[in-house]
Write a protein that holds these residues in place. Structure first.
Motif, short mmCIF file in Angstrom:
data_model
loop_
_atom_site.label_atom_id
_atom_site.label_comp_id
_atom_site.label_asym_id
_atom_site.label_seq_id
_atom_site.Cartn_x
_atom_site.Cartn_y
_atom_site.Cartn_z
N GLY A 33 -1.70 -6.30 -4.72
CA GLY A 33 -2.71 -6.90 -3.88
C GLY A 33 -3.90 -5.96 -3.72
O GLY A 33 -3.93 -4.90 -4.35
N ALA A 34 -4.83 -6.35 -2.91
CA ALA A 34 -6.04 -5.54 -2.76
C ALA A 34 -6.55 -5.58 -1.34
O ALA A 34 -6.35 -6.55 -0.61
N GLY A 35 -7.24 -4.51 -0.97
CA GLY A 35 -7.89 -4.41 0.32
C GLY A 35 -9.21 -3.68 0.14
O GLY A 35 -9.53 -3.23 -0.95
N GLU A 36 -9.94 -3.55 1.23
CA GLU A 36 -11.24 -2.87 1.16
C GLU A 36 -11.33 -1.79 2.22
O GLU A 36 -10.88 -1.96 3.35
N ASN A 37 -11.92 -0.66 1.84
CA ASN A 37 -12.22 0.44 2.76
C ASN A 37 -11.01 0.88 3.58
O ASN A 37 -11.10 1.06 4.80
N LEU A 38 -9.89 1.04 2.92
CA LEU A 38 -8.67 1.47 3.61
C LEU A 38 -8.68 2.98 3.77
O LEU A 38 -8.98 3.71 2.83
N GLU A 39 -8.33 3.45 4.95
CA GLU A 39 -8.29 4.87 5.24
C GLU A 39 -6.86 5.28 5.59
O GLU A 39 -6.28 4.78 6.55
N ALA A 40 -6.32 6.21 4.81
CA ALA A 40 -4.94 6.66 5.01
C ALA A 40 -4.71 7.19 6.41
O ALA A 40 -3.71 6.87 7.06
N ALA A 41 -5.62 8.01 6.91
CA ALA A 41 -5.44 8.62 8.23
C ALA A 41 -5.42 7.56 9.34
O ALA A 41 -4.61 7.65 10.27
N ALA A 42 -6.28 6.56 9.23
CA ALA A 42 -6.33 5.50 10.25
C ALA A 42 -5.05 4.67 10.23
O ALA A 42 -4.50 4.33 11.29
N ILE A 43 -4.57 4.35 9.03
CA ILE A 43 -3.33 3.57 8.92
C ILE A 43 -2.17 4.38 9.48
O ILE A 43 -1.36 3.87 10.27
N ALA A 44 -2.07 5.65 9.11
CA ALA A 44 -1.00 6.51 9.61
C ALA A 44 -1.05 6.61 11.12
O ALA A 44 -0.01 6.52 11.80
N ASP A 45 -2.23 6.78 11.67
CA ASP A 45 -2.39 6.88 13.12
C ASP A 45 -1.95 5.59 13.80
O ASP A 45 -1.21 5.62 14.79
N ASP A 46 -2.36 4.45 13.27
CA ASP A 46 -1.99 3.16 13.85
C ASP A 46 -0.49 2.90 13.78
O ASP A 46 0.07 2.19 14.61
N LEU A 76 0.85 -1.18 0.00
CA LEU A 76 0.00 0.00 0.00
C LEU A 76 0.89 1.24 0.00
O LEU A 76 1.93 1.25 0.66
N LYS A 77 0.45 2.25 -0.72
CA LYS A 77 1.19 3.52 -0.73
C LYS A 77 0.26 4.62 -0.24
O LYS A 77 -0.87 4.76 -0.75
N ILE A 78 0.73 5.38 0.72
CA ILE A 78 -0.05 6.49 1.26
C ILE A 78 0.63 7.79 0.87
O ILE A 78 1.81 8.01 1.17
N ALA A 79 -0.12 8.61 0.16
CA ALA A 79 0.39 9.91 -0.29
C ALA A 79 -0.78 10.87 -0.38
O ALA A 79 -1.86 10.50 -0.88
N GLY A 80 -0.59 12.08 0.09
CA GLY A 80 -1.63 13.09 -0.02
C GLY A 80 -2.94 12.72 0.63
O GLY A 80 -4.00 13.09 0.15
N GLY A 81 -2.90 11.95 1.69
CA GLY A 81 -4.12 11.60 2.40
C GLY A 81 -4.94 10.48 1.78
O GLY A 81 -6.06 10.22 2.20
N SER A 82 -4.39 9.80 0.77
CA SER A 82 -5.13 8.69 0.17
C SER A 82 -4.25 7.44 0.12
O SER A 82 -3.04 7.51 0.18
N VAL A 83 -4.92 6.30 0.00
CA VAL A 83 -4.25 5.00 -0.06
C VAL A 83 -4.37 4.46 -1.48
O VAL A 83 -5.46 4.44 -2.04
N ARG A 84 -3.25 4.01 -2.02
CA ARG A 84 -3.28 3.35 -3.33
C ARG A 84 -2.75 1.93 -3.14
O ARG A 84 -1.72 1.72 -2.50
N GLU A 85 -3.47 0.98 -3.68
CA GLU A 85 -3.05 -0.42 -3.61
C GLU A 85 -2.06 -0.66 -4.75
O GLU A 85 -2.44 -0.69 -5.91
N VAL A 86 -0.80 -0.82 -4.41
CA VAL A 86 0.26 -1.00 -5.39
C VAL A 86 0.32 -2.45 -5.84
O VAL A 86 0.52 -2.75 -7.01
#
Length: 155
Positions: A80-93, A68-78
């Motif tokens: 593989g795949a996931g569902e309902n990923l939130e950049a802010a939540a991942i960054a916080d965790d 996964l790549k997080i840039a500019g507040g969004s998540v891009r699946e580079v």
């Protein structure tokens, strides 16, 4: 290069955030290893990291890796795949990496952070780290046993 390998602990303190499961990536737990890349302002190191890893897609697939790549507040699946990923939540965790700086994290199948990076890692080094993990060693052993059993049935 700054990197911290966290999985080598013999005693796990469940209250320590370093060993707590990453809640925002729970959908991957026990199914995938997740490599999360936080892009720097120029995106140069993040792009270099992506290219390095994507050069061997079979190795990523064999190891059940999602990138996964997080840039500019969004998540891009580079990869593989996931569902309902939130950049802010991942960054916080993951401890809110410094905005505009490159950072990367390897989250194991158990859902805990195994590796923190402040510089890109080579594909070979990352795969070697993954291959040295107990869950991966068990997967390799299971694959070998299954291969032996299948070849025995054909004889």
């Amino acid at each position: 290069m700054s990197k911290t390998l966290l999985y080598g602990a013999t005693k796990v303190d469940e209250d320590n955030q370093a060993y707590s499961a990453v809640a925002s990536l729970k959908q991957f737990q026990w199914r995938n290893r997740v490599f999360v890349i936080f892009a720097d302002e120029e995106n140069a190191r993040a792009a270099r990291q992506e290219n390095q890893l994507l050069a061997d897609r079979n190795a990523l697939q064999d190891r059940d890796i999602v990138i996964l790549k997080i840039a500019g507040g969004s998540v891009r699946e580079v990869f593989g795949a996931g569902e309902n990923l939130e950049a802010a939540a991942i960054a916080d965790d993951l401890g809110d990496p410094t905005a505009g700086e490159f950072a990367a994290y390897l989250v194991g199948k158990d859902g805990t952070v195994k590796l923190k990076l402040s510089e890109p890692i080579s594909r070979g080094e990352l795969l070697a780290i993954i291959d040295s993990m107990p869950v991966r060693a068990a997967e390799i052993a299971s694959d070998k046993q299954q291969t032996c059993e299948e070849s025995g049935k054909r004889d």
